[in-house]
Structure formats: C-alpha cells, structure tokens
Design an enzyme around this catalytic site. Sequence first.
Site, PDB file in Angstrom:
ATOM      1  N   ASP A 180       0.857  -1.178   0.000  1.00 25.05           N
ATOM      2  CA  ASP A 180       0.000   0.000   0.000  1.00 25.05           C
ATOM      3  C   ASP A 180       0.899   1.236   0.000  1.00 25.05           C
ATOM      4  OD1 ASP A 180      -2.367   1.627   0.495  1.00 25.05           O
ATOM      5  OD2 ASP A 180      -1.683   1.767   2.558  1.00 25.05           O
ATOM      6  N   ASP A 226      -0.294   5.055   0.933  1.00 19.42           N
ATOM      7  CA  ASP A 226      -0.566   6.036   1.977  1.00 19.42           C
ATOM      8  C   ASP A 226      -0.477   5.417   3.365  1.00 19.42           C
ATOM      9  OD1 ASP A 226      -0.957   7.919   0.047  1.00 19.42           O
ATOM     10  OD2 ASP A 226      -3.136   7.905   0.161  1.00 19.42           O
ATOM     11  N   GLY A 241      -5.134   2.811  -3.190  1.00 19.33           N
ATOM     12  CA  GLY A 241      -6.450   3.408  -3.414  1.00 19.33           C
ATOM     13  C   GLY A 241      -6.337   4.897  -3.660  1.00 19.33           C
ATOM     14  N   ASN A 283      -8.896  -1.722   3.395  1.00 19.35           N
ATOM     15  CA  ASN A 283      -8.865  -2.088   1.978  1.00 19.35           C
ATOM     16  C   ASN A 283      -7.609  -2.869   1.607  1.00 19.35           C
ATOM     17  OD1 ASN A 283      -7.203   0.198   2.231  1.00 19.35           O
ATOM     18  ND2 ASN A 283      -7.631   0.877   0.156  1.00 19.35           N
TER      19      ASN A 283
END
Length: 285
Positions: A79, A81, A170, A244
């Site tokens: 991921d 962030d 995302g 997520n």
Amino acid sequence: MNQDLVLQTKIGHEETLQKFLHTIGRKGVIKEPCAVRLQRMNREEFETRWAGKCRALQIDANWIEPSLKLSQFKLFATDMDSTFLNLETLDEMASFVGKGEDVAKITELAMQGKIHNYAESLTARVKLLAGADASIVDRLIDRHIRPNPGAEKLVSALKEAGIPMLLVSGGFSCVTEVVKARYGFTHVISNELEIIDGKLTGRVTGPFGTPIIDGRGKISYVSAYALQHGIELSQLITMGDGSNDIPMLEAAGLSIAWHAKPKVRPHAKQAFDFAPLSGLLALFS
C-alpha cells in the site's frame, strides 16, 4: 517446529532493546535496522510474562519460521498512503483547501472499516475537493512526499534480490507515478482524479474509467500480475495498514500489518507497530 522470536524497535533505540533482553535474561546480537532474533524461546511463557512489557517499550515481537529466507519470495506489493509514505495524500491535499478535517474524518472511518464500501467513502471525500486548483497536487509532490523510515534500504534489498515491487494504492496516479519513478517500483495500480481546465472536478474513477480500486481491486491486480509471471501467492509479500488492504494481506505467503488499525492486524501474518519498513528484512534467516 519451534519458531524464532524476532524483536524489533525504532531505528536508534538499540539501548531499549538491549535493556529488554537483559530483563528477560537473554543475550542476542542486535543487527540493522534495530532487531534481534532469539531461538528456543518458550512462546507461552513469553506471551504470558513479557509480551505486555515488550509492547509498552515499543518493541515489536514476531514469531517466525527459523528457515524463512527472502529467496523464497518472488513478488512484493505494498500500500502507499501511511504504509510506504508517511502521510495520507488525500487528507494532505484537502488540508490545502481548508477541507482537511472533513476529509480526515471520513478517511479514519474508512480505514477502521466502519464505512464498509471503500469506493463510496473515496467518492465522498474527493467530492469535497470539487473546484480546487490542480496545483495542490504539485504542492503535495514538491513538499510533502516522504517515505516511512527504512524505505530506501527495503527497496534496495528487494532490487538486489530481483523481486518485482508493486505499488498498490487506493490513492491517485498523479502521486503513485511519482513514487514509482523515485523509488523504482515495477508497476503501480491506483485511482484517477478527474481534472478539467486546471481544476479538480470532485470526481474519481479507477484506471481508464474503470471501477474504483478498493480492497478487491488490489488483490485482483496483484493476483493477475502473479499469475502472468508464474508466481504463487505463497511467494508474495504484502504490506498495508487499512481495511482495503485486508484481502491482499490474507492472500500472501508473508504479510505485514504496518502500523495498522486494530481490525486489520488479525488478517496479517506479522505486525509492525514500531519497526521501520526495512524491518521486513530482519524476518529472514
């Protein structure tokens, strides 16, 4: 098979780790980044007597197979962030236009899994930026993009091992493409901010107008890349902090919940709350 115990803490806190070793009556060599591997530990005794104090001292404790090697893995996905980067890019952009608090509230609920539809929460947050000048993206990139501690060493080790690196986010391509170029990621997958006439419209889509990349989208992309390159998911390493990220944390052979929300931690094989990103390397014999 007995597992090794890997203890890690923040870079530069070797003294804290050494004192804890003395407390539990063990000796060990503290290696970079700030980690020690202990063999033949009684897991039940450690969890009962020492796990609480370990956490109070901001030391991560992870049980790992003694024979685990980096060479067993063929793909790394992370991921962006609050995992690879030390910020939430959307929250930061929102703060530039006075919408930071409103966006941050929705972000936190989404990351905790209290808003179950990630696409819905992202759409709501981006909508708050409608009309903002697109220069906020450049401002973010120029002044605010910083990786979390240990990023450079982790990237260097993965490159040396020939392991492809996927940035699975995302967030938005206007940022992920910059991070890809700066740190040498093999591929990225992320969402698209709509910008017309130099202004954010408040709309967001997935790549090329496809559905927004959420948890299902992340694992679908990673799985497709792995299949295309003949890589088993057991040979995949993933890192993430939010709800997520759960699907790709669950699917991987080795996964790290990175400073993760409580709901996320049980879905990963290991958890780092204090160790740097390069702490991943300390898990390998």
